[in-house]
Write an enzyme that holds these catalytic residues in place. Structure first.
Site, PDB file in Angstrom:
ATOM      1  N   LYS A  87       0.858  -1.189   0.000  1.00 50.46           N
ATOM      2  CA  LYS A  87       0.000   0.000   0.000  1.00 50.46           C
ATOM      3  C   LYS A  87       0.890   1.233   0.000  1.00 50.46           C
ATOM      4  O   LYS A  87       1.714   1.409   0.899  1.00 50.46           O
ATOM      5  CB  LYS A  87      -0.897   0.002   1.233  1.00 50.46           C
ATOM      6  CG  LYS A  87      -2.049  -0.985   1.152  1.00 50.46           C
ATOM      7  CD  LYS A  87      -2.841  -1.004   2.436  1.00 50.46           C
ATOM      8  CE  LYS A  87      -3.325   0.376   2.822  1.00 50.46           C
ATOM      9  NZ  LYS A  87      -3.958   0.371   4.162  1.00 50.46           N
TER      10      LYS A  87
HETATM   11  O1  LIG Z   1      -6.270   1.928   2.604  1.00 51.86           O
HETATM   12  C1  LIG Z   1      -6.712   0.908   3.050  1.00 51.86           C
HETATM   13  C2  LIG Z   1      -6.748  -0.265   2.193  1.00 51.86           C
HETATM   14  O2  LIG Z   1      -6.021   0.001   1.058  1.00 51.86           O
HETATM   15  C3  LIG Z   1      -7.223   0.809   4.417  1.00 51.86           C
HETATM   16  O3  LIG Z   1      -6.505  -0.094   5.195  1.00 51.86           O
HETATM   17  C4  LIG Z   1      -7.211   2.192   5.015  1.00 51.86           C
HETATM   18  O4  LIG Z   1      -5.929   2.501   5.459  1.00 51.86           O
HETATM   19  C5  LIG Z   1      -8.209   2.300   6.128  1.00 51.86           C
HETATM   20  O5  LIG Z   1      -9.472   1.867   5.691  1.00 51.86           O
HETATM   21  C6  LIG Z   1      -8.385   3.717   6.545  1.00 51.86           C
HETATM   22  O6  LIG Z   1      -7.209   4.353   6.826  1.00 51.86           O
HETATM   23  C7  LIG Z   1      -9.231   3.734   7.759  1.00 51.86           C
HETATM   24  O7  LIG Z   1      -9.695   4.983   7.772  1.00 51.86           O
HETATM   25  P1  LIG Z   1     -10.507   5.477   9.020  1.00 51.86           P
HETATM   26  O8  LIG Z   1     -11.515   4.402   9.320  1.00 51.86           O
HETATM   27  O9  LIG Z   1      -9.516   5.641  10.104  1.00 51.86           O
HETATM   28  O10 LIG Z   1     -11.120   6.711   8.504  1.00 51.86           O
END
Ligand SMILES: O=C(CO)[C@@H](O)[C@H](O)[C@H](O)[C@H](O)COP(=O)(O)O
Length: 225
Positions: A87
Site C-alpha cells: 500500500k
Molecule cells: O487503505 C486501506 C486499504 O487500502 C485501508 O486499510 C485504510 O488505510 C483504512 O481503511 C483507513 O485508513 C481507515 O480509515 P478510518 O476508518 O480511520 O477513517
C-alpha cells in the site's frame, strides 16, 4: 462481483468471520498495526499464517522515498508471497514508487486516495487498486459516492480497480459498492452489522417457538426414521 476485505489486524476475528463470510483478503495500515497487543514480528507471522496463498494481504509502506518504498515492498513480497500488495499513499514520491513497484511485478494498492485525479495518476503508474477513503471524504463535507463514480469513469480503460476504504457504517459500505467499486475493505464490526437484521433474529425465534409447541424437541428428520 464485489470483493470484500477485512480492514483489521485482528486475525482471530478474521478467522471467525472467514468461516461464514467469503472475504478476499485483509488490509492494514500503520494506525491499525500501532494498536496490536503483541510484537510486530508475531503479528506479521500471524497474518502470513492466516492469509498466505489464500487471501490478499495489503500492508502499507512505512518509508517515504520511492527507492526505500521499493526495497521495503520487495522484502515484504518475499515474506508474504504472491498475494501481497504494497500500500503506497498517493504523494509525488508515492507515485514514483508505484511505478517502480509495478515494473518489478509487485502488486500495488494506491492508498489514502481522496480525489479522482489522484486515482488516475496511480492507475497510469500501474496500481492494481486505488483505495479512496469514504468516511474521511464525508468528514470534510465531500460526496464520497460522487468521487467513486468519477474514479470509475476515469479508470474505465485501466486495469486498476477501486478498493474503497474508511467506512464507518453499512450505508456507506452498501452505497459505495452500488456506485461500482469493485472491492471494499471494512472493519469487522461494519461487516458483522451488514449481515445483521433484528427481524431475522425474531423470525428464527418465532420459528423455534412454533416448532417446539407442536413437536417438542424432535427434529424434522425424526419423522423420516
Ligand atoms: O487503505 C486501506 C486499504 O487500502 C485501508 O486499510 C485504510 O488505510 C483504512 O481503511 C483507513 O485508513 C481507515 O480509515 P478510518 O476508518 O480511520 O477513517
Amino acid at each position: 462481483m464485489s470483493k470484500i476485505l477485512l480492514d483489521s489486524a485482528d486475525i482471530n476475528k478474521a478467522k471467525e468471520i472467514a468461516k461464514y463470510y467469503s472475504i478476499a483478503g485483509i488490509t492494514t495500515n500503520p494506525s491499525i498495526l500501532s494498536k496490536i497487543d503483541k510484537p510486530l514480528e508475531e503479528k506479521l507471522a500471524e497474518i502470513k499464517e492466516f492469509a498466505y496463498d489464500k487471501y490478499e494481504i495489503h500492508v502499507q509502506t512505512t518509508e517515504n522515498s520511492a527507492q526505500k518504498i521499493l526495497e521495503e515492498a520487495k522484502t515484504l513480497k518475499a515474506y508474504f508471497g504472491e498475494t501481497f500488495f504494497i500500500k503506497i499513499p498517493v504523494t509525488k514520491e508515492g507515485l514514483e514508487a508505484i511505478r517502480l513497484c509495478d515494473k518489478e511485478g509487485i502488486n500495488v494498492t494506491a492508498t489514502a486516495v481522496l480525489s479522482a485525479m489522484q486515482a488516475l495518476a496511480a492507475a497510469k503508474n500501474g496500481a492494481s487498486y486505488v483505495a479512496p477513503y469514504v468516511n474521511r471524504l464525508e468528514n470534510i463535507g465531500q460526496d464520497a459516492e460522487e468521487v467513486i463514480v468519477e474514479i470509475k469513469e476515469l479508470l474505465k480503460d485501466y486495469k486498476t480497480e477501486i478498493l474503497a476504504a474508511s467506512f464507518k457504517n453499512v450505508k456507506q459500505f452498501k452505497n459505495i459498492l452500488l456506485c461500482g467499486a469493485e472491492a471494499a475493505t471494512v472493519a469487522p464490526d461494519v461487516l458483522e452489522t451488514s449481515i445483521w437484521h433484528p427481524y431475522t433474529d425474531k423470525s428464527v425465534i418465532d420459528f423455534e417457538k412454533d416448532w417446539e409447541r407442536k413437536f417438542n424437541s424432535s427434529k424434522v428428520v425424526d419423522a423420516l426414521k
